[in-house]
Motif scaffolding. Structure first.
Motif, PDB file in Angstrom:
ATOM      1  N   UNK A 100      37.605  43.626  25.287  1.00 19.51           N
ATOM      2  CA  UNK A 100      38.299  45.151  25.571  1.00 19.51           C
ATOM      3  C   UNK A 100      39.242  44.821  27.517  1.00 19.51           C
ATOM      4  N   UNK A 101      38.352  45.163  28.113  1.00 19.14           N
ATOM      5  CA  UNK A 101      38.638  44.553  29.665  1.00 19.14           C
ATOM      6  C   UNK A 101      39.209  43.683  29.743  1.00 19.14           C
ATOM      7  N   UNK A 102      39.519  42.325  28.975  1.00 21.11           N
ATOM      8  CA  UNK A 102      39.903  41.105  29.719  1.00 21.11           C
ATOM      9  C   UNK A 102      41.726  41.827  28.473  1.00 21.11           C
ATOM     10  N   UNK A 103      41.740  42.775  27.519  1.00 27.78           N
ATOM     11  CA  UNK A 103      42.778  42.901  26.871  1.00 27.78           C
ATOM     12  C   UNK A 103      43.635  43.490  27.541  1.00 27.78           C
ATOM     13  N   UNK A 104      43.277  44.623  28.080  1.00 30.98           N
ATOM     14  CA  UNK A 104      43.883  45.239  29.196  1.00 30.98           C
ATOM     15  C   UNK A 104      44.291  44.917  30.582  1.00 30.98           C
ATOM     16  N   UNK A 105      43.683  43.611  30.364  1.00 28.64           N
ATOM     17  CA  UNK A 105      44.055  43.139  32.201  1.00 28.64           C
ATOM     18  C   UNK A 105      45.135  42.226  31.246  1.00 28.64           C
ATOM     19  N   UNK A 106      45.011  41.418  30.153  1.00 23.10           N
ATOM     20  CA  UNK A 106      46.408  40.720  29.423  1.00 23.10           C
ATOM     21  C   UNK A 106      47.625  41.652  29.883  1.00 23.10           C
ATOM     22  N   UNK A 107      47.731  42.930  28.682  1.00 26.01           N
ATOM     23  CA  UNK A 107      48.574  44.003  28.880  1.00 26.01           C
ATOM     24  C   UNK A 107      49.275  44.182  30.477  1.00 26.01           C
ATOM     25  N   UNK A 108      48.383  44.602  30.605  1.00 21.98           N
ATOM     26  CA  UNK A 108      49.071  44.952  32.548  1.00 21.98           C
ATOM     27  C   UNK A 108      49.702  43.736  32.870  1.00 21.98           C
ATOM     28  N   UNK A 109      49.089  42.801  33.008  1.00 12.20           N
ATOM     29  CA  UNK A 109      49.120  41.743  33.413  1.00 12.20           C
ATOM     30  C   UNK A 109      50.920  41.491  33.370  1.00 12.20           C
ATOM     31  N   UNK A 115      48.267  42.751  38.935  1.00  6.84           N
ATOM     32  CA  UNK A 115      47.562  41.938  37.177  1.00  6.84           C
ATOM     33  C   UNK A 115      48.006  40.602  37.078  1.00  6.84           C
ATOM     34  N   UNK A 116      48.820  40.548  37.228  1.00  4.03           N
ATOM     35  CA  UNK A 116      48.849  38.925  36.334  1.00  4.03           C
ATOM     36  C   UNK A 116      48.342  37.412  37.448  1.00  4.03           C
ATOM     37  N   UNK A 117      48.422  38.032  38.097  1.00  5.43           N
ATOM     38  CA  UNK A 117      47.625  37.078  40.111  1.00  5.43           C
ATOM     39  C   UNK A 117      45.987  37.367  39.346  1.00  5.43           C
ATOM     40  N   UNK A 118      45.353  38.280  39.304  1.00  3.74           N
ATOM     41  CA  UNK A 118      43.835  38.379  38.852  1.00  3.74           C
ATOM     42  C   UNK A 118      43.880  37.900  36.911  1.00  3.74           C
ATOM     43  N   UNK A 119      44.169  38.215  35.855  1.00  2.88           N
ATOM     44  CA  UNK A 119      44.683  37.266  34.789  1.00  2.88           C
ATOM     45  C   UNK A 119      44.814  35.752  34.905  1.00  2.88           C
TER      46      UNK A 119
END
Length: 192
Positions: A100-109, A115-119
């Motif tokens: 779920x955290x990865x999913x949220x990160x991808x949405x924000x990225x 956020x894209x940099x972290x992804x």
């Protein structure tokens, strides 16, 4: 008694991670975090420049810790076992917290460069681990000699495609089918 600055910073990050897992990053407010941790809003902004900085650092902490823990877990395994364990770990059997955290990160990225940099960093780190496993298997003769970079990219794309499906439609049957398909690919491309 005053709290140690490092301890308070960690407490804020841990509280953020807990709330992000419970509610999703997008739904957590500063007020909820301050109430959850039992601090004032000024404490948060004393330790973190802004809300986005806090979110990214909290995500980094949990995601890098998960990667480190997994890497340590497979360290002593044979390359083939490492690869099979990575595939099993990569495919969710439920809509778990980390997914779920990865999913949220991808949405924000998709809409925010920070956020894209972290992804991108997390993708790179998992790709590096996968490439290390494949290269070690080729080097030790467990896997056939092939273009490790190309196989890493192909296998990563297949695993990501299946994990995306399983996040949205998790089931034991679908996960097993995905595992079988991926391990068939590994057998065709890598195993002797």
């Amino acid at each position: 008694m005053k709290e140690n600055p490092d301890s308070l910073r960690t407490k804020i990050l841990d509280g953020a991670i807990s709330l992000f897992i419970e509610k999703g990053i997008e739904k957590v407010t500063t007020r909820e975090l301050t109430e959850h941790v039992g601090i004032s809003r000024s404490h948060i902004y004393h330790y973190f420049r802004d809300w986005q900085t806090l979110c990214i650092e909290a995500l980094s902490v949990v995601m890098l810790a998960e990667l480190k823990e997994f890497t340590e877990e497979i360290a002593l395994l044979h390359p083939q076992e490492k690869l099979h364990t990575l595939v099993r770990n990569y495919l969710p059997d439920t809509q778990g917290d980390i997914w779920q955290l990865y999913g949220s990160l991808w949405q924000l990225a998709a809409h925010n460069e920070a956020y894209a940099e972290l992804a991108r960093l997390m993708v790179q780190k998992w790709l590096e681990l996968l490439a290390e496993i494949i290269s070690a298997g080729i080097h030790t003769g467990v896997f056939r000699s092939t273009n490790a970079g190309r196989v890493t990219r192909q296998l990563s794309a297949i695993m990501n495609g299946y994990s995306d499906q399983l996040i949205v439609m998790p089931s034991a049957e679908a996960r097993q089918e995905a595992m079988d398909d991926i391990l068939d690919f590994v057998g065709l491309v890598l195993e002797k």
